[in-house]
Motif scaffolding. Structure first.
Motif, PDB file in Angstrom:
ATOM      1  N   UNK A 160       0.703  -1.129  -0.013  1.00 46.57           N
ATOM      2  CA  UNK A 160      -0.027  -0.035   0.035  1.00 46.57           C
ATOM      3  C   UNK A 160       0.859   1.247  -0.084  1.00 46.57           C
ATOM      4  N   UNK A 161       0.234   2.132  -0.802  1.00 49.09           N
ATOM      5  CA  UNK A 161       0.965   3.518  -0.701  1.00 49.09           C
ATOM      6  C   UNK A 161       0.046   4.279   0.215  1.00 49.09           C
ATOM      7  N   UNK A 172      -7.861   7.673   5.662  1.00 54.10           N
ATOM      8  CA  UNK A 172      -7.539   6.297   5.419  1.00 54.10           C
ATOM      9  C   UNK A 172      -7.617   5.402   6.822  1.00 54.10           C
ATOM     10  N   UNK A 173      -6.879   5.913   7.707  1.00 51.17           N
ATOM     11  CA  UNK A 173      -6.976   5.409   8.928  1.00 51.17           C
ATOM     12  C   UNK A 173      -8.643   5.065   9.330  1.00 51.17           C
ATOM     13  N   UNK A 188      -2.679  -2.020   6.788  1.00 50.50           N
ATOM     14  CA  UNK A 188      -1.999  -3.042   5.812  1.00 50.50           C
ATOM     15  C   UNK A 188      -0.573  -3.423   6.436  1.00 50.50           C
ATOM     16  N   UNK A 189       0.066  -4.471   6.347  1.00 54.61           N
ATOM     17  CA  UNK A 189       1.317  -4.969   6.884  1.00 54.61           C
ATOM     18  C   UNK A 189       2.480  -4.108   6.100  1.00 54.61           C
ATOM     19  N   UNK A 190       2.367  -4.224   4.727  1.00 58.56           N
ATOM     20  CA  UNK A 190       3.393  -3.671   3.795  1.00 58.56           C
ATOM     21  C   UNK A 190       2.930  -2.226   3.437  1.00 58.56           C
ATOM     22  N   UNK A 214       3.127  -1.949  -8.930  1.00 61.80           N
ATOM     23  CA  UNK A 214       2.116  -2.527  -8.625  1.00 61.80           C
ATOM     24  C   UNK A 214       1.521  -2.460  -7.109  1.00 61.80           C
ATOM     25  N   UNK A 215       1.903  -1.162  -6.709  1.00 65.12           N
ATOM     26  CA  UNK A 215       1.292  -1.048  -5.392  1.00 65.12           C
ATOM     27  C   UNK A 215      -0.183  -0.350  -5.339  1.00 65.12           C
ATOM     28  N   UNK A 216      -0.833  -0.468  -4.208  1.00 68.65           N
ATOM     29  CA  UNK A 216      -2.364   0.008  -4.185  1.00 68.65           C
ATOM     30  C   UNK A 216      -2.351   1.195  -3.368  1.00 68.65           C
ATOM     31  N   UNK A 217      -3.140   2.014  -3.959  1.00 66.05           N
ATOM     32  CA  UNK A 217      -3.415   3.319  -3.156  1.00 66.05           C
ATOM     33  C   UNK A 217      -4.707   3.980  -3.273  1.00 66.05           C
ATOM     34  N   UNK A 218      -5.085   4.575  -2.093  1.00 68.51           N
ATOM     35  CA  UNK A 218      -6.410   5.460  -2.186  1.00 68.51           C
ATOM     36  C   UNK A 218      -6.163   6.610  -2.813  1.00 68.51           C
ATOM     37  N   UNK A 219      -7.129   6.761  -3.982  1.00 66.13           N
ATOM     38  CA  UNK A 219      -7.135   8.107  -4.654  1.00 66.13           C
ATOM     39  C   UNK A 219      -8.588   8.415  -4.993  1.00 66.13           C
TER      40      UNK A 219
END
Length: 118
Positions: free
Chosen positions: A11-12, A24-25, A36-38, A56-61
């Motif tokens: 996750x970013x 996010x929290x 997330x752990x990573x 290939x990270x995941x992010x909230x946008x």
């Protein structure tokens, strides 16, 4: 997609201390899903995009930001993401400055565009 399905991904996430981090929290806490752990942390939209695209990270946008991102980035609506709101406040006893007036006009145009694309 559900948040719990993403926990093994890298996750970013926003850096602690700002409203994006708090959002996010709160999302993770409200759903009862562990953090997330990573993770990598940045408040840079540009860096977030590069990390999502290249590693290939995941992010909230938000939808407006995601519209500007192209392949290989793929957007997936997240059921639990919720919504963030912004608002304007001003003193009743004084007129807003020209800068505040301009900001209010821009915010109204952005809101209208978002409503037209929803």
């Amino acid at each position: 997609m559900k948040l719990v399905q993403t926990l093994d991904e890298l996750w970013v996430l926003p850096r602690p201390g700002g409203s994006a981090f708090a959002h996010a929290q709160a999302m993770f806490l409200n759903v009862g899903v562990e953090w997330p752990r990573r993770t990598l942390s940045t408040n840079s939209v540009s860096l977030t995009h590069r990390l999502v695209a290249r590693i290939r990270a995941v992010a909230l946008v938000n939808r407006v930001t995601a519209r500007g991102w192209s392949a290989p980035v793929r957007t997936i609506p997240l059921v639990e993401a919720g919504h963030r709101k912004i608002g304007l406040r001003r003193r009743r006893t004084s007129e807003p400055s020209p800068a505040a007036q301009a900001f209010a006009q821009i915010a109204a145009r952005v809101q209208q565009r978002q409503m037209n694309h929803a």
